[in-house]
Design an enzyme around this catalytic site. Structure first.
Site, short mmCIF file in Angstrom:
data_model
loop_
_atom_site.label_atom_id
_atom_site.label_comp_id
_atom_site.label_asym_id
_atom_site.label_seq_id
_atom_site.Cartn_x
_atom_site.Cartn_y
_atom_site.Cartn_z
N GLU A 79 0.69 -1.35 0.04
CA GLU A 79 0.12 -0.04 -0.03
C GLU A 79 0.88 1.01 -0.10
O GLU A 79 1.90 1.25 0.73
CB GLU A 79 -1.00 0.01 1.16
CG GLU A 79 -2.08 1.19 1.06
CD GLU A 79 -3.34 0.75 2.06
OE1 GLU A 79 -3.18 0.05 3.13
OE2 GLU A 79 -4.19 1.53 1.82
N ASP A 124 1.12 -3.60 9.04
CA ASP A 124 0.08 -2.66 9.51
C ASP A 124 -0.41 -3.22 10.78
O ASP A 124 -1.13 -2.68 11.69
CB ASP A 124 -1.34 -2.73 8.54
CG ASP A 124 -1.09 -1.71 7.40
OD1 ASP A 124 -0.51 -0.68 7.75
OD2 ASP A 124 -1.81 -2.07 6.44
N TYR A 126 -7.92 2.28 15.04
CA TYR A 126 -7.14 1.80 13.91
C TYR A 126 -7.65 0.53 13.68
O TYR A 126 -7.99 -0.19 12.53
CB TYR A 126 -5.61 1.30 14.06
CG TYR A 126 -4.79 1.15 12.95
CD1 TYR A 126 -4.07 2.02 12.24
CD2 TYR A 126 -4.55 -0.09 12.47
CE1 TYR A 126 -3.36 1.71 11.18
CE2 TYR A 126 -3.90 -0.49 11.44
CZ TYR A 126 -3.35 0.52 10.79
OH TYR A 126 -2.64 0.19 9.50
FE1 FEO Z 1 -2.35 -1.01 4.46
FE2 FEO Z 1 -0.49 1.28 6.48
O1 FEO Z 1 -1.07 0.41 4.86
#
Ligand code: FEO
Length: 399
Positions: free
Chosen positions: A80, A164, A192
């Site tokens: 990502e 992540d 998160y």
């Molecule tokens: Fe899934 Fe911090 O990107």
């Protein structure tokens, strides 16, 4: 020791984004960090890069330690763009011998950067690469948070680079969990999880079990966002276990949107009834509460009650948008109910119930519709509905 040093010869070289306030729809009011790590060994290794605008910050931090051209291996745990946005520039500056990634990672790198000549070194779960005194062990973690994601574990130092997982959007000048108040970290870690990982909970349960089965001697966990866990990893691990099993607390959340305050009056009466049963309740007005804060409250609420008036035969737009967001995050094991005011057609409660059904939440009762403005008796009905919800929440706590 350098305050960015995780262990002798292992450094944080990431970037702090103090300004970001929206992370694809998630309100990041505390900013974030893009963590990257440099390991000095016979094969100097960089783990992950940073978002594109922060490339220079990464390169400066590396240059403070070594000449970036000396980096031999680059590991991309996750493609990502918050972690690989500067990859093209870093590859050009570093020219590593190996670009280490998972099988899905190679596909994703090709689809993002279209660089067939990069020196891909594909690793699968269980593969190891020696970098001198240290050994890197790899574990694919598909869909956490993308298909390409993987963990890298440095066996000799006991450091798990977890991409992540276990992260938090929190900008700080401190790097470790014993340097920042734990509630601050846990609040951001909760948000998160609710906004990024909630829908992957069944996979997270499996991952936690497979990591436990590996019996790795984990001393430190370094995610790609926020602080590094070196003292309180047990706390976040326990929280992940609870969240991924959809465990909730004995409390309720009333989420509503209102047009001329009729639905708001209903929301308040429902909440009063729930409270009367001794169950803590939160009210979230979607006009003033951000969707990412509301979903964070959904995470540990045992009951979620939705209220919207009818507008143009549908729902009010903040509620419609919130439900699209909530549905995608796939909450489970919650009691639910709906209510709303209307003028003439009055579809909102039916529509809310249809959304709750699609989410497979346990609808306690049909819900309450009230024409135009509720009078005392109608608010009493809402209050009684709240009491029934409160009792159902307590009953569910026993099961
Ligand atoms: Fe899934 Fe911090 O990107």
């Amino acid at each position: 020791m350098n305050n960015n040093e995780l262990a002798k010869g292992i450094y944080w070289v990431g970037a702090v984004d103090w300004n970001i306030r929206d992370f694809h729809g998630y309100s990041t009011l505390a900013g974030t960090t893009y963590n990257a790590f440099l390991i000095i060994d016979e094969k100097i290794t960089l783990i992950d890069t940073v978002k594109k605008p922060f490339c220079q910050e990464l390169m400066h931090r590396i240059s403070d330690i070594i000449d970036p051209e000396k980096i031999d291996y680059l590991v991309t745990n996750h493609i990502e763009l918050d972690h690989s946005g500067s990859l093209k520039e870093v590859m050009a500056a570093v020219k590593p011998e190996k670009l280490i990634c998972s099988p899905m990672g190679k596909n994703a790198l090709l689809d993002h950067f279209h660089e067939k000549a990069w020196p891909y070194e594909v690793v699968k779960s269980g593969d190891e690469i020696s970098i001198g005194k240290r050994t890197l062990f790899f574990l694919e973690t598909r869909m956490l948070h993308w298909p390409d994601s993987m963990f890298t574990f440095v066996k000799e130092d006991g450091i798990l680079f977890s991409s992540d997982a276990f992260g938090q959007h929190l900008a700080t000048s401190q790097r470790f969990d014993d340097e920042v108040p734990l509630p601050t970290i846990m609040d951001q870690a909760t948000k998160y999880y609710a906004n990024i990982l909630y829908l992957f909970s069944p996979l997270i349960q499996k991952l936690l079990a497979s990591v436990a089965a590996l019996d790795l001697d984990i001393k430190m966990v370094a995610p790609d966002h926020g602080i590094i866990w070196r003292k309180h990893f047990d706390k976040i691990l326990k929280a992940y276990d609870q969240w991924s099993h959809f465990k909730s607390e004995e409390k309720a959340l009333v989420i509503y949107e209102t047009m001329w305050q009729s639905t708001e009056k209903m929301a308040q009466a429902v909440a009063k009834g729930i409270e009367k049963e001794g169950v803590p309740v939160d009210l979230a007005n979607l006009k003033v509460c951000h969707r990412s804060d509301v979903i964070t409250k959904v995470l540990d609420s045992r009951a979620v009650i939705l209220g919207s008036p009818t507008l143009n035969n549908g729902l009010l737009p903040h509620m419609a948008g919130f439900l699209a967001y909530m549905k995608g995050l796939k909450p489970q094991k919650k009691l639910a109910a709906a209510f709303g005011s209307f003028g003439w057609s009055g579809e909102s409660v039916k529509l809310l119930n249809a959304e709750l059904e699609q989410m497979k939440l346990e609808i306690i009762e049909e819900g309450i519709r009230i024409k135009y403005v509720p009078d005392h008796d109608k608010l009493e009905e809402c209050y009684e509905m709240g009491r029934r919800i409160g009792r159902a929440v307590k009953e569910k706590s026993k099961t």
